[in-house]
Each structure stands twice: as C-alpha cells, then as structure tokens.
Design an enzyme around this catalytic site. Structure first.
Site, PDB file in Angstrom:
ATOM      1  N   GLU A   1      -2.244  -7.466   3.419  1.00 44.90           N
ATOM      2  CA  GLU A   1      -2.189  -6.952   2.047  1.00 44.90           C
ATOM      3  C   GLU A   1      -3.095  -5.755   1.869  1.00 44.90           C
ATOM      4  OE1 GLU A   1      -2.155 -11.339   0.214  1.00 44.90           O
ATOM      5  OE2 GLU A   1      -2.986  -9.770  -1.046  1.00 44.90           O
TER       6      GLU A   1
ATOM      7  N   CYS B   1      -7.994  -1.023  -1.452  1.00 42.18           N
ATOM      8  CA  CYS B   1      -8.630  -2.216  -0.895  1.00 42.18           C
ATOM      9  C   CYS B   1      -7.878  -2.597   0.367  1.00 42.18           C
ATOM     10  CB  CYS B   1      -8.551  -3.309  -1.960  1.00 42.18           C
ATOM     11  SG  CYS B   1      -9.141  -4.889  -1.419  1.00 42.18           S
TER      12      CYS B   1
ATOM     13  N   CYS C   1      -8.393 -15.133   7.905  1.00 43.12           N
ATOM     14  CA  CYS C   1      -9.852 -15.089   7.927  1.00 43.12           C
ATOM     15  C   CYS C   1     -10.363 -16.427   8.445  1.00 43.12           C
ATOM     16  CB  CYS C   1     -10.381 -14.838   6.522  1.00 43.12           C
ATOM     17  SG  CYS C   1     -12.184 -14.719   6.448  1.00 43.12           S
TER      18      CYS C   1
ATOM     19  N   CYS D   1     -13.912 -19.640   2.828  1.00 42.28           N
ATOM     20  CA  CYS D   1     -14.483 -19.816   1.487  1.00 42.28           C
ATOM     21  C   CYS D   1     -13.427 -20.583   0.671  1.00 42.28           C
ATOM     22  CB  CYS D   1     -14.759 -18.463   0.834  1.00 42.28           C
ATOM     23  SG  CYS D   1     -15.923 -17.445   1.761  1.00 42.28           S
TER      24      CYS D   1
ATOM     25  N   CYS E   1     -10.776 -18.836  -1.643  1.00 43.71           N
ATOM     26  CA  CYS E   1     -10.144 -17.600  -1.164  1.00 43.71           C
ATOM     27  C   CYS E   1      -8.883 -17.905  -0.383  1.00 43.71           C
ATOM     28  CB  CYS E   1     -11.139 -16.835  -0.300  1.00 43.71           C
ATOM     29  SG  CYS E   1     -10.452 -15.347   0.411  1.00 43.71           S
TER      30      CYS E   1
ATOM     31  N   CYS F   1      -7.772 -11.402  -2.534  1.00 40.55           N
ATOM     32  CA  CYS F   1      -7.336 -11.180  -1.163  1.00 40.55           C
ATOM     33  C   CYS F   1      -6.555 -12.368  -0.614  1.00 40.55           C
ATOM     34  CB  CYS F   1      -8.522 -10.832  -0.292  1.00 40.55           C
ATOM     35  SG  CYS F   1      -9.715 -12.118  -0.067  1.00 40.55           S
TER      36      CYS F   1
END
Ligand code: SAH
Length: 352
Positions: A98, A111, A118, A122, A125, A339
């Site tokens: 993205e 961005c 990832c 977290c 997220c 994100c």
C-alpha cells in the site's frame, strides 16, 4: 522465455549506475540523461513510453533491468474525503503493498511501505496480522513514490515510511531508497522531508545516528510505561522502554535533531490524564515533538477510538508542558487508511 530480472528495478539505480548499464549496452553518455528524464521528470510508466529511444534500446533495457510496470503495478485506487488517495500496488512477484498520498493545503505527503507485511505484530495494526513476507528493494520503494506521483500528476513534498512494514527491519534498502529520493539528480526531496518511523527497533536508531544524514526520525511510542506498552507492542519485550528512551536521548544529543513520538490514542487504555502526565515525564528535557493519532479501528482489535474531547484534553496536557504536540484530526486517515488495512481487505477479497 526471456530471463526475468527479479528484485531489481530502474528505480533502484543512481544516475551513475544507470550510466554504467547504458554503457554496457554500448550507448553514449547522453542517453543516460534521456532515460533518467523519462524515469523521473516525465514519470514514464513503461520503457515503451520513452518514444525518443531506439526500440532496440528499450528492449535491451527491459531485458537488462526488468520491465517498469512489473514493479508497483496499480491494482486499485481509493479516493477519500479530503483528497487522500490510497493505492494498492502489485510487485513483480505478485505481492501487494500500500502507498498512500495525503494532500494538505501546503504539501503532498506520500506514505510508503518498506516491507510486505510486518514481523512486529503491534496489536492494533493491520500490517502485522499475517507476519512479514519479505523486504522491499530500494527500487520498489522509489517506484511507489513514482507511481503515486503519476497518479496525482505531481511530485511529493514529503515522504514518510509509515506504510506497511518496519523500516529498520529493512535498514539498508530503506536508507538507499531515502538516498535515491533525496538525490538531486532525481526527485531531490530534502532529507528533512523524509521520515523514518520505527516501532522502537533500538539498533536501527543507533545506526541512524552514525550516518551523518538529515533524515527525520519518528518513534511509535503509544504508551509511556513499559507494562502498558508491552501489552500492545511485542517489540517492547525485545527492547524495553528504558533502552528505547536511552537510545532516543543519545540520538538527539549526537545528531542535535528532534524526534517525533507517535502516540496512538486508544479508549480507556492509554488516553487518560495520568497517561498524559506520564508521557510528559518520560519526555522531559528531550528534544522532541508528539503526534497524537486517534486509533483507526481495525476489525481484529477490540480497542476503540477515544472521543475527540478526550483526545483534545490529552493534547492540552502535553502542549501545556511545553512539548510541541499535534493531534491528527484528518478524516482521510479514518477509514481503512492505516497501514496494511487496504491490503488486508484486498487479500481476503482475492482469497475467498
Ligand atoms: N513500523 C513503523 C511504521 C509503520 S506504522 C512504526 O511502527 O512506526 C505508522 C504508524 O501508524 C505507527 O505509529 C503505527 O503505530 C500507526 N498505526 C498502525 N495502525 C494503526 C491504527 N489502527 N490506528 C492508529 N495508528 C496506527
């Protein structure tokens, strides 16, 4: 079948490196300037658009470097209130990333993602919910910026590494991408307009302070207390808050630069007066600013967004202490823009 040059893109090359490629193809020096201009100033999307290059050269470039469209091919584009544009881009191996364009009155911010997925998990997220798949190459990061520029018909003023992924888990490629974006032969985006955002990867912060560069650093804090931070950010178990703050203090004193601390406000979890005071105490004497982000709700996390009133009183406590603080009120980032959310939805769409 033609050999595919995977993982390399025209956008991973500095001017001199492109000159070497063209030299190997028997081209004169001035051709580099021509190709470079197509890549950056004219934002060409394919080698074939470079109509003043001989057809054989276009083919040779495609064979040697790989096609332009295989990196950051546009899958979908969502436009939101306030002009935010979210692009879902497909990389050469089919992976999706993205890229978000956030316009404001004065500037355009792009961005970018630094990884597919990832590893840091977290809890709020969307990027980390399926783990990390791979790092992005420097050229794949620059290609995101070029695709965004093409989409909005203008060059960005700011770049933030706040898309999918943890920039410091892909340190070398991210630094190279930032240098490519900063290069005055290319987009010439000022180093101070390029921001790395880390969830608290201490070795990355330490490494960055030795580079002698002017890039900006953001640290995602989200809690001013170890026990609270651990609950939402597993990374705090690896590098605890004490170590993180020590690295931040060392960073600001060594580089004489400010750090921006990102703080996502989650209702009833970290948004109280006591939490705000704790944050002020933690940051005492540190050259920094604070960016408060009301939580973007995600399906997989039960946390809620605090009311604007609560966010504003949190802001007031921070500001009154003398710390420069802002509260993100933009609507554009409210729906799905955080994100990884767009990719996650699209993935489900593909899978089912
Ligand atoms: N891995 C890096 C950069 C990517 S995320 C980092 O953690 O800093 C960019 C910012 O968006 C981080 O501060 C992250 O914590 C925040 N973020 C992610 N999901 C969010 C959500 N659902 N609501 C609000 N902020 C979110």
């Amino acid at each position: 079948m033609k050999e595919k040059k995977l993982g390399i893109s025209a956008y991973s090359l500095f001017f001199e490196e492109l000159a070497d490629v063209l030299n190997e193809l028997g081209m004169e020096q001035w051709r580099t300037e021509q190709v470079w201009k197509w890549l950056y100033s004219l934002r060409a999307g394919t080698w074939d658009e470079m109509t003043n290059l001989p057809k054989t050269l276009r083919e040779d470039l495609g064979n040697k470097i790989g096609s332009l469209e295989q990196t950051a091919g546009l899958i979908s584009k969502v436009q939101e209130d306030g002009g935010t544009e979210k692009l879902l881009l497909r990389m050469h191996d089919g992976e999706l990333v993205e890229t978000v364009v956030i316009p404001s009155r004065k500037r355009r911010t792009v961005c970018v993602s630094s990884q597919v997925g990832c590893a840091f998990g977290c809890v709020f997220c969307a990027s980390g919910m399926d783990g990390v798949i791979r790092n992005l190459e420097s050229g794949e990061i620059v290609a995101q910026v070029m695709k965004a520029s093409r989409s909005i018909g203008a060059f960005p003023d700011n770049i933030v590494f706040m898309g999918m992924g943890e920039p410091f888990a892909n340190y070398d490629n991210v630094l190279r991408a930032a240098r490519l974006l900063n290069d005055d032969n290319g987009l010439n985006i000022g180093a101070r307009k390029i921001t790395f955002s880390t969830c608290g990867v201490v070795p990355g912060i330490k490494k960055l302070m030795t580079e002698g560069v002017q890039f900006e650093l953001s640290v995602s804090l989200h809690a001013a207390e170890q026990s609270l931070r651990e609950k939402i950010m597993p990374v705090a178990g690896r590098w605890n808050l004490g170590e993180l703050m020590e690295a931040c203090r060392e960073y600001t004193s060594k580089t004489n630069r400010i750090i921006t601390f990102e703080y996502t406000l989650i209702e009833g979890f970290n948004d109280g007066v006591g939490h705000a005071r704790m944050l002020v105490k933690l940051l005492e004497g540190l050259k920094c600013r604070v960016n408060l982000i009301p939580l973007n709700p995600v399906e997989e996390f039960e946390g809620r967004t605090p009311s604007m009133q609560v966010c504003e009183s949190f802001l007031r406590i921070i500001s009154r202490s003398g710390i420069n603080a802002t509260l993100r009120r933009s609507k554009g980032l409210q729906v799905d823009a955080s994100c990884g959310q767009l990719r996650k939805r699209q993935k489900h769409h593909f899978e089912f």
